[in-house]
Design an enzyme around this catalytic site. Structure first.
Site, PDB file in Angstrom:
ATOM      1  N   CYS A 123      -7.536 -12.225  19.524  1.00 46.05           N
ATOM      2  CA  CYS A 123      -6.262 -11.598  19.871  1.00 46.05           C
ATOM      3  C   CYS A 123      -5.132 -12.270  19.095  1.00 46.05           C
ATOM      4  O   CYS A 123      -4.502 -13.224  19.574  1.00 46.05           O
ATOM      5  CB  CYS A 123      -6.026 -11.710  21.382  1.00 46.05           C
ATOM      6  SG  CYS A 123      -4.563 -10.818  21.913  1.00 46.05           S
ATOM      7  N   TYR A 391       1.759   3.611  44.255  1.00 50.17           N
ATOM      8  CA  TYR A 391       2.912   4.510  44.354  1.00 50.17           C
ATOM      9  C   TYR A 391       2.489   5.766  45.106  1.00 50.17           C
ATOM     10  O   TYR A 391       3.213   6.747  45.144  1.00 50.17           O
ATOM     11  CB  TYR A 391       3.423   4.855  42.955  1.00 50.17           C
ATOM     12  CG  TYR A 391       3.695   3.615  42.121  1.00 50.17           C
ATOM     13  CD1 TYR A 391       4.955   3.011  42.136  1.00 50.17           C
ATOM     14  CD2 TYR A 391       2.687   3.022  41.359  1.00 50.17           C
ATOM     15  CE1 TYR A 391       5.202   1.855  41.401  1.00 50.17           C
ATOM     16  CE2 TYR A 391       2.925   1.871  40.627  1.00 50.17           C
ATOM     17  CZ  TYR A 391       4.174   1.293  40.654  1.00 50.17           C
ATOM     18  OH  TYR A 391       4.420   0.149  39.932  1.00 50.17           O
TER      19      TYR A 391
HETATM   20  C1  LIG Z   1      -4.341   3.484  39.115  1.00 50.58           C
HETATM   21  C2  LIG Z   1      -3.718   4.675  39.781  1.00 50.58           C
HETATM   22  C3  LIG Z   1      -4.765   5.609  40.254  1.00 50.58           C
HETATM   23  C4  LIG Z   1      -2.793   4.244  40.871  1.00 50.58           C
HETATM   24  C5  LIG Z   1      -2.034   5.355  41.548  1.00 50.58           C
HETATM   25  N1  LIG Z   1      -1.127   6.027  40.681  1.00 50.58           N
HETATM   26  C6  LIG Z   1      -1.285   4.775  42.722  1.00 50.58           C
HETATM   27  O1  LIG Z   1      -0.091   4.820  42.795  1.00 50.58           O
HETATM   28  O2  LIG Z   1      -1.868   4.239  43.614  1.00 50.58           O
END
Ligand SMILES: CC(C)C[C@H](N)C(=O)O
Length: 496
Positions: A123, A391
Site C-alpha cells: 500500500c 441509517y
Molecule cells: C451497509 C449498508 C447495508 C448499511 C445500511 N445502509 C444502513 O444504514 O444500515
C-alpha cells in the site's frame, strides 16, 4: 513522477500495454473513457462530487481534522471516511492516540511500524504517508533504505507482522516469548502491544484504502528523497473497462441474471424471510456448527483477483514510471507469504477459533487496556460504533432494519479467519451475501492490493457509494478485531 498527475503521462505506452495485455480492440470511445478516469478526487471508485457534497456540509470533519489529524491536512482517507462522520471521529481519535499520545513506543518507531504493516499489502499510499511522518518525527533517514538498515529489535517484528497480516491463526505464545525474551533486543509487553495494535490498524487500513479506491494525494510533498511512486495497483484491464475478460464469478449472482433492482428487492425479501424464520424455530447446536464449517470451507474456495484479474500484470503496465523509483518491497520480508491459498492446496486446515472462549469484550479488551492504557477503550468505542452504525436505509428504501445484513458482513470476515460465534447462524451469511459480494469481501480483507473497480462496482449495484464505504468500514474493523483477537490470545497464553 509522483502524484495522480503523473499517472497517465506516458499515455501511449500505457495504452500499448493495455492493448498488449488485453489482446482486444480498444476503440476510441474507450480511450476517452480511460483518459478521464474516475481518478480525480479522493477515490478512484467514487465520483468526486459525491464525496465533496458530504464534505462541504461537514464542518465537523474540519474540526476533527484540526484536532486529530497527524498530518494536519484533510487527506483522501479522511475525506472518504467523512461520509460517515460519526465513525470518523472514533477512527481519528484512536489513530491519533496510537500515533501521537503518550505510549510505550517512540514516535518514529510508530511510523516505521505503520510502514512495515502497509508494505505487506504494497500500500504505497500509506507507506508514503508514514515515510513523511517518520522523518518529521525525527526518524533516522537511513532506515528508509529498507529492512536491512533498521535495528535488530525492529527487524524482529517481521515475523509477527507477516503472520498477523495474512494468517493470524498461526500466532502462538512461542512467537510472543521469542519477542519478549531476546536479551538486549527484547520487547516489553506494553511495547509489543503497542506494536501489535499499530500493525493490525495499518493492515486493516490498507484494506480500506484499496477497497475504497483511495487515490494518491494530490500534492504530495516530494521534497524528501524517499517518496515512492504512488500508483495504486489497479488492473489495467479494469481501468480500461474492457469487457473481453469475462469473469463468471462476477457476472452471475446467486439469483441468476436479474437486473439490479430486483436483486435489491430479492435481498430485502430474504432478510424479511430470515427474520420470520428466526422467530419460528431455532436450528440445533450441531446444525449451527455445521453451517459455520460449511461457510468457512466455502470461503476458502472463493476465487479472488489472482485467478480472474491478472493481478500480476498492472506493474508491468507502469514499468516506464517505475524505473528508477524505489518500491515498497524494501520494507517487506518474505513477500510471497499471503493468506493461505486453500483453494489450490487444501492440505492446511484453517482451525476454528471459538469466539466465546476468547472474546474482545471479556478478554482482549482488558488485556490490551492493561498493557497500553486507554487504547482498549478507544478501540472498543470504535468497534461498537462501526458495529451499530446504521441509517436504516437500503439503497433507496428507508426505515429498514439492516442489522442482519451488517452482522452477516462482519461475521463473514471473522469466518474467513476461522472465528466462530456459536450463537450465530451462518446460514444467514449464505442467504444474504451474494457471490460477487463474497469475492469483494475476500479480496478486500485478505488480498486488498488485488481490489479492482470492477469488483467494487459489481456487487449491490443499486446501493449508494456511501453504503459501500460503510461496507468497507465493517470489513476493516472486523479484520482489525480478528487480528487483535489472535495476537492477544497468544499474549494471554504466554502470560499464563
Ligand atoms: C451497509 C449498508 C447495508 C448499511 C445500511 N445502509 C444502513 O444504514 O444500515
Amino acid at each position: 513522477v509522483g502524484g495522480g498527475g503523473g499517472r497517465y503521462r506516458h499515455w501511449t505506452n500505457f495504452m500499448l500495454s493495455i492493448r498488449e495485455h488485453c489482446k482486444g480492440p480498444l476503440n476510441q470511445e474507450k480511450r476517452i473513457r480511460v483518459s478521464q478516469p474516475l481518478t480525480r478526487g479522493p477515490s478512484a471508485f467514487i465520483p468526486e462530487k459525491e464525496v465533496m457534497q458530504a464534505n462541504g456540509l461537514n464542518e465537523r470533519t474540519n474540526l476533527l481534522v484540526e484536532e486529530y489529524s497527524t498530518s494536519g491536512r484533510l487527506d483522501n482517507i479522511t475525506q472518504v471516511m467523512s461520509l460517515h462522520s460519526q465513525y470518523l471521529e472514533s477512527f481519528l481519535r484512536s489513530q491519533f492516540y496510537m500515533l501521537r499520545m503518550d505510549g510505550p513506543l517512540p514516535l518514529p518507531y510508530r511510523h516505521y511500524i505503520a510502514i512495515m504493516a502497509a508494505a505487506r499489502h504494497q500500500c504505497s499510499y500509506l507507506v508514503n504517508m508514514h515515510v513523511d511522518e517518520f522523518l518529521k518525527t525525527g526518524g533516522i533517514a537511513e532506515w528508509l533504505n529498507g529492512l536491512e538498515y533498521i535495528p535488530q529489535r525492529l527487524k524482529n517484528l517481521n515475523e509477527i507482522n507477516k503472520l498477523l497480516a495474512h494468517r493470524p491463526w498461526l500466532i502462538t505464545k512461542e512467537h510472543i516469548q521469542k519477542l519478549v525474551k531476546t536479551g538486549e533486543n527484547n520487547w516489553s509487553l506494553p511495547e509489543l502491544v503497542h506494536a501489535v495494535v499499530l500493525l493490525a490498524h495499518y493492515h486493516a487500513l490498507a484494506s480500506f484504502v484499496f477497497g475504497s479506491g483511495i487515490n494518491p494525494e494530490r500534492d504530495p510533498d516530494t521534497s524528501n528523497g524517499f517518496r515512492l511512486i504512488a500508483v495504486n495497483k489497479f488492473c489495467v484491464c479494469d481501468l480500461a473497462n474492457d469487457n473481453n475478460i469475462e469473469n463468471a464469478s462476477l457476472t452471475s449472482s446467486n439469483f441468476g441474471f436479474v437486473d439490479s433492482l430486483s436483486e435489491l428487492e430479492a435481498l430485502m425479501e430474504r432478510m424479511k424471510r430470515l427474520q420470520e424464520e428466526k422467530e419460528e424455530e431455532e436450528a440445533s447446536q450441531e446444525e449451527m456448527a455445521t453451517r459455520f464449517e460449511k461457510e468457512k470451507k466455502e470461503s476458502l474456495l472463493v476465487v479472488t483477483g489472482a485467478d480472474t484479474f491478472c493481478s500480476s500484470v498492472p506493474n508491468a503496465a507502469f514499468d516506464d514510471e517505475i524505473v528508477s523509483t524505489s518500491d515498497v518491497s524494501r520494507y517487506v520480508e518474505d513477500p510471497g507469504f499471503g493468506y493461505k491459498d486453500f483453494a489450490r492446496r487444501g492440505e492446511e486446515h484453517l482451525p476454528t477459533f471459538r469466539a466465546q472462549d476468547y472474546t474482545w469484550e471479556n478478554h482482549g479488551f482488558s488485556l490490551v487496556n492493561r498493557l497500553y492504557s486507554d487504547i482498549g477503550h478507544l478501540l472498543d468505542e470504535k468497534f461498537r460504533m462501526v458495529y451499530n452504525l446504521t441509517y436504516n436505509t437500503m439503497a433507496t428504501h428507508e426505515g429498514v432494519d439492516t442489522t442482519m445484513l451488517r452482522r452477516a458482513l462482519f461475521n463473514y470476515v471473522h469466518c474467513m479467519f476461522g472465528i466462530r460465534y456459536d450463537d450465530y447462524d451462518y446460514g444467514e451469511v449464505n442467504q444474504l451475501l451474494e457471490r460477487s459480494l463474497k469475492v469483494y469481501i475476500k479480496t478486500v480483507t485478505c488480498y486488498p492490493e488485488r481490489t479492482t473497480k470492477r469488483m467494487y462496482d459489481s456487487y449491490w449495484r443499486q446501493f449508494k457509494h456511501s453504503e459501500k464505504v460503510h461496507v468497507n468500514l465493517l470489513l476493516m474493523e472486523a479484520r482489525m478485531q480478528a487480528e487483535l483477537l489472535y495476537a492477544l490470545r497468544a499474549i494471554t497464553r504466554h502470560l499464563t
